[in-house]
Design an enzyme around this catalytic site. Structure first.
Site, PDB file in Angstrom:
ATOM      1  N   VAL A   1       0.942  -1.367  -0.088  1.00 27.98           N
ATOM      2  CA  VAL A   1       0.061  -0.054   0.583  1.00 27.98           C
ATOM      3  C   VAL A   1       1.256   1.230   0.064  1.00 27.98           C
ATOM      4  O   VAL A   1       0.028   2.165  -1.022  1.00 27.98           O
ATOM      5  CB  VAL A   1      -1.341  -0.055   1.172  1.00 27.98           C
ATOM      6  CG1 VAL A   1      -1.672   1.591   1.179  1.00 27.98           C
ATOM      7  CG2 VAL A   1      -2.319  -1.168   1.158  1.00 27.98           C
ATOM      8  N   ASP A   2       1.973   0.926   1.189  1.00 27.07           N
ATOM      9  CA  ASP A   2       3.224   2.612   0.906  1.00 27.07           C
ATOM     10  C   ASP A   2       3.235   2.578  -0.497  1.00 27.07           C
ATOM     11  O   ASP A   2       3.377   3.299  -0.815  1.00 27.07           O
ATOM     12  CB  ASP A   2       3.959   1.965   1.961  1.00 27.07           C
ATOM     13  CG  ASP A   2       3.037   2.060   3.393  1.00 27.07           C
ATOM     14  OD1 ASP A   2       2.333   3.400   3.604  1.00 27.07           O
ATOM     15  OD2 ASP A   2       3.858   1.722   4.420  1.00 27.07           O
TER      16      ASP A   2
END
Length: 399
Positions: free
Chosen positions: A167-168
């Site tokens: 996600v990052d």
């Protein structure tokens, strides 16, 4: 000349998503000036394992090629100093909670009153609108919230986090793409714009296919380990000395698989005849294929299937990945020395894109906290006396 050479980026991010975004921009040639807190700097400098003074592998690998200037943005003098550093054609990237930049006089409206051409990217956890917009968030929280954990792991076991910061990293990539698009637009119109990205929007985007399947079927997906609900076989199988992933996207490839591992007799069994029937009989298919692959070495399975065009891969550990001939041929990694590190050279991974066959790579090491404060302020026109006074007032840190 690198694609973003001459572009300056003011980096107010920390942790992973924002720094990865600006790392991509640095790899593409942008001059990235990272604004850090005096003293401690970015939080990730202190994540384990420690490899030197205020330095971790996480920080080093996401902040290559950036300058570091230490300014206390909680103080009015620091906020004014940063505003005075801004230029009309800068890119500003921050990962502050929604409202935090505005409280410091560094919101989009504040910045564009002075510099209308600025491309301003705000990265948040849950987005800048909605009931959760003011909350902080990290990659695993969003993997849980966006449903990623609900489909990851094995049936009957607890939901599992994907073992990389997907996600990052994804948010960093979306942010970099949006910034580059905004720069291209500015080159045409002369006007900057505001870009908003968030971890949650990235998490939802990763779930595009499961959401579509759920919408069509009304059935919640189950956790299936390495497998997928749409195809069979399309998962990991044990071998005598390791594991392989075999992926058959159609019946033709499945028949080639059967020939490769000498199970041709199954081609006449209706339970194996089509992908739909194999999905219905998933456990039977898996067990029969794995009973055979367990008799074979990984290298043998690889040779048998690759020679027939069947998609197959060994399940590598990181030692095997970094030493792999194909990975080395792509020249995606560099060993960089971190001054003062007791861990030796750090294997840093470059951006996964090439231009005319060349990979751009900001290969020089990450700066110490405030290492470039003096030089940057001098270049902006401050005198030595002014810089010394700011340091005395603890507005800045001079390394």
């Amino acid at each position: 000349m690198k694609p973003l050479q001459g572009q300056r980026v003011i980096d107010l991010t920390q942790n992973v998503a924002g720094p990865y975004c600006t790392q991509v921009l640095a790899d593409l040639g942008a001059e990235v000036i990272k604004i850090e807190r005096p003293g401690t700097g970015d939080d990730t400098r202190h994540w384990a394992p420690n490899i030197g003074a205020a330095m971790s592998p996480t920080y080093a690998t996401f902040n290559r090629g950036k300058s570091s200037i230490a300014i206390d943005l909680d103080r009015a003098q620091g906020q004014l100093l940063l505003r005075n550093l801004l230029r009309d054609n800068d890119v500003v990237v921050h990962s502050l909670k929604p409202g935090s930049a505005e409280q410091r006089g560094l919101g989009y409206d504040d910045v564009t009153r002075m510099c209308s051409g600025v491309v301003y990217c705000a990265i948040s956890a849950y987005g800048n609108v909605g009931p959760l917009s003011a909350l902080p968030g990290y990659d695993p929280l969003i993997q849980a919230y966006a449903g990623i954990m609900s489909v990851n792991g094995h049936e009957g076991l607890p939901p599992a986090r994907v073992g990389v910061s997907m996600v990052d990293i994804g948010t960093g990539l979306w942010s970099a793409l949006a910034i580059v698009a905004a720069i291209a637009q500015r080159n045409q119109t002369g006007q900057g714009c505001r870009v908003d990205t968030s971890l949650l929007e990235t998490g939802i985007a990763w779930m595009t296919n499961p959401i579509a399947n759920y919408s069509a079927s009304g059935k919640l997906p189950r956790r299936m380990g390495s497998a997928t609900s749409m195809l069979m076989p399309y998962e990991v199988f044990d071998c005598a000395d390791g594991q392989v992933f075999i992926g058959c996207g159609n019946d033709r490839l499945f028949n080639k698989l059967l020939a490769g591992i000498e199970l041709g007799e199954l081609a006449n069994d209706e339970r194996y005849a089509t992908n739909a029937r194999r999905v219905e009989n998933r456990e039977l298919v898996h067990d029969r294929i794995e009973a055979r692959t367990r008799e074979l070495q990984v290298a043998d399975v690889m040779q048998r299937l690759q020679s027939r065009g069947v998609p197959v891969s060994p399940v590598h550990n990181l030692s095997q990945v970094t030493g792999d001939a194909q990975v080395q041929a792509l020249d995606i990694s560099r060993d960089i020395d971190v001054p003062g590190s007791h861990a030796g050279a750090l294997c840093a991974i470059g951006s996964p894109m090439r231009f005319d066959g060349k990979r751009e790579f900001a290969s020089h090491v990450s700066a110490r906290v405030g290492e470039d404060t003096r030089a940057i302020l001098q270049a902006s026109g401050l005198s030595e006396e002014q810089i010394a006074q700011l340091a005395t007032d603890h507005v800045i840190q001079i390394d």
